[in-house]
Motif scaffolding. Sequence first.
Motif, PDB file in Angstrom:
ATOM      1  N   ASP A 104     -41.663  59.088  28.796  1.00 16.08           N
ATOM      2  CA  ASP A 104     -42.690  59.271  29.810  1.00 16.08           C
ATOM      3  C   ASP A 104     -43.219  60.683  29.653  1.00 16.08           C
ATOM      4  N   LEU A 105     -44.534  60.821  29.758  1.00 13.00           N
ATOM      5  CA  LEU A 105     -45.108  62.150  29.633  1.00 13.00           C
ATOM      6  C   LEU A 105     -46.268  62.328  30.582  1.00 13.00           C
ATOM      7  N   GLU A 106     -46.522  63.589  30.903  1.00 13.32           N
ATOM      8  CA  GLU A 106     -47.597  63.961  31.806  1.00 13.32           C
ATOM      9  C   GLU A 106     -48.382  65.093  31.182  1.00 13.32           C
ATOM     10  N   SER A 107     -49.700  64.992  31.219  1.00 14.33           N
ATOM     11  CA  SER A 107     -50.533  66.031  30.620  1.00 14.33           C
ATOM     12  C   SER A 107     -51.243  66.846  31.696  1.00 14.33           C
ATOM     13  N   GLU A 108     -51.518  68.084  31.334  1.00 19.77           N
ATOM     14  CA  GLU A 108     -52.254  68.988  32.218  1.00 19.77           C
ATOM     15  C   GLU A 108     -53.163  69.829  31.345  1.00 19.77           C
ATOM     16  N   VAL A 109     -54.449  69.858  31.679  1.00 17.72           N
ATOM     17  CA  VAL A 109     -55.422  70.668  30.961  1.00 17.72           C
ATOM     18  C   VAL A 109     -55.707  71.907  31.804  1.00 17.72           C
ATOM     19  N   ASP A 110     -55.466  73.070  31.243  1.00 16.85           N
ATOM     20  CA  ASP A 110     -55.739  74.350  31.910  1.00 16.85           C
ATOM     21  C   ASP A 110     -56.997  74.926  31.264  1.00 16.85           C
ATOM     22  N   HIS A 111     -58.146  74.716  31.913  1.00 17.28           N
ATOM     23  CA  HIS A 111     -59.421  75.149  31.352  1.00 17.28           C
ATOM     24  C   HIS A 111     -59.528  76.666  31.293  1.00 17.28           C
ATOM     25  N   GLY A 140     -42.017  63.507  31.736  1.00 19.29           N
ATOM     26  CA  GLY A 140     -42.085  63.096  33.136  1.00 19.29           C
ATOM     27  C   GLY A 140     -41.207  61.871  33.291  1.00 19.29           C
ATOM     28  N   GLN A 141     -41.156  61.346  34.508  1.00 20.22           N
ATOM     29  CA  GLN A 141     -40.447  60.086  34.715  1.00 20.22           C
ATOM     30  C   GLN A 141     -41.134  59.360  35.846  1.00 20.22           C
ATOM     31  N   PHE A 142     -41.820  58.272  35.506  1.00 21.89           N
ATOM     32  CA  PHE A 142     -42.638  57.555  36.465  1.00 21.89           C
ATOM     33  C   PHE A 142     -42.104  56.167  36.764  1.00 21.89           C
ATOM     34  N   ALA A 143     -41.109  55.766  36.010  1.00 21.46           N
ATOM     35  CA  ALA A 143     -40.479  54.455  36.209  1.00 21.46           C
ATOM     36  C   ALA A 143     -39.048  54.575  35.711  1.00 21.46           C
ATOM     37  N   GLU A 144     -38.318  53.515  35.852  1.00 24.91           N
ATOM     38  CA  GLU A 144     -36.928  53.508  35.383  1.00 24.91           C
ATOM     39  C   GLU A 144     -36.899  53.783  33.879  1.00 24.91           C
ATOM     40  N   PRO A 145     -36.068  54.734  33.432  1.00 32.03           N
ATOM     41  CA  PRO A 145     -35.982  54.989  31.990  1.00 32.03           C
ATOM     42  C   PRO A 145     -35.522  53.738  31.237  1.00 32.03           C
ATOM     43  N   GLN A 164     -50.673  60.405  33.075  1.00 30.44           N
ATOM     44  CA  GLN A 164     -49.272  59.971  33.017  1.00 30.44           C
ATOM     45  C   GLN A 164     -49.140  58.691  32.195  1.00 30.44           C
ATOM     46  N   PHE A 165     -48.231  58.749  31.200  1.00 28.21           N
ATOM     47  CA  PHE A 165     -48.097  57.642  30.259  1.00 28.21           C
ATOM     48  C   PHE A 165     -46.642  57.404  29.892  1.00 28.21           C
ATOM     49  N   ARG A 166     -46.351  56.162  29.533  1.00 28.65           N
ATOM     50  CA  ARG A 166     -45.098  55.850  28.842  1.00 28.65           C
ATOM     51  C   ARG A 166     -45.494  55.535  27.403  1.00 28.65           C
ATOM     52  N   THR A 167     -44.814  56.169  26.460  1.00 28.51           N
ATOM     53  CA  THR A 167     -45.103  55.967  25.046  1.00 28.51           C
ATOM     54  C   THR A 167     -43.890  55.380  24.342  1.00 28.51           C
ATOM     55  N   HIS A 168     -44.148  54.824  23.177  1.00 28.01           N
ATOM     56  CA  HIS A 168     -43.103  54.201  22.363  1.00 28.01           C
ATOM     57  C   HIS A 168     -43.220  54.765  20.951  1.00 28.01           C
TER      58      HIS A 168
END
Length: 185
Positions: free
Chosen positions: A68-75, A85-90, A48-52
């Motif tokens: 905000d983004l969230e990653s998922e690896v499906d092996h 995603g949203q992990f903090a105030e936009p 989970q990350f916030r990017t600019h």
Amino acid sequence: MIEISGTIQRAFLFPAAADMALAYYGNMARILPLLPHISVVQEYSSTQFRTHYQTVELGAYTVNVFCDLESEVDHAEMVIHVRPGQFAEPTAASTTLTSSTAYGLFSMLARFFPLEGQTRIEYRLGLQARLPRPAGLRLMPKRVLNGLGQGITNGRLREIADGFITRSLEDFPHWLTQQPTIPAP
């Protein structure tokens, strides 16, 4: 408001087996800095990350989009999903004479296909945002401004996608030297 929205697709050959390619690209903390025009602002967890996203357009106007983004690896499926995603105030939308800042949505889907000791990677990037109009552009008609914004967005997405391929292929040998080696039996 200036509406920006774009997606781009790319495919390329990666010089390693699919499981190694998936391990390399699945590490978002390492991969996100390889995207041109995008920096990591906050790492909430390993997925989970916030990017600019930041660019200067028309030589004078700074565009800032926080996502905000969230990653998922499906092996099992050999897929990496990067979803909004949203992990903090936009980040609140704001504008000045020569800049515009907003909260947006970034996504990526990457599929990995084994190919004789290499991997074919197909991926799609997307970016959406609604930016407040900078004061210096208030007299420009909305239709013209949105068209200009869309053209610039499409160009920047090409730079991001193509730059990401180049940077990751250059970075991979360095990453590979940092991996633990398994002693021969």
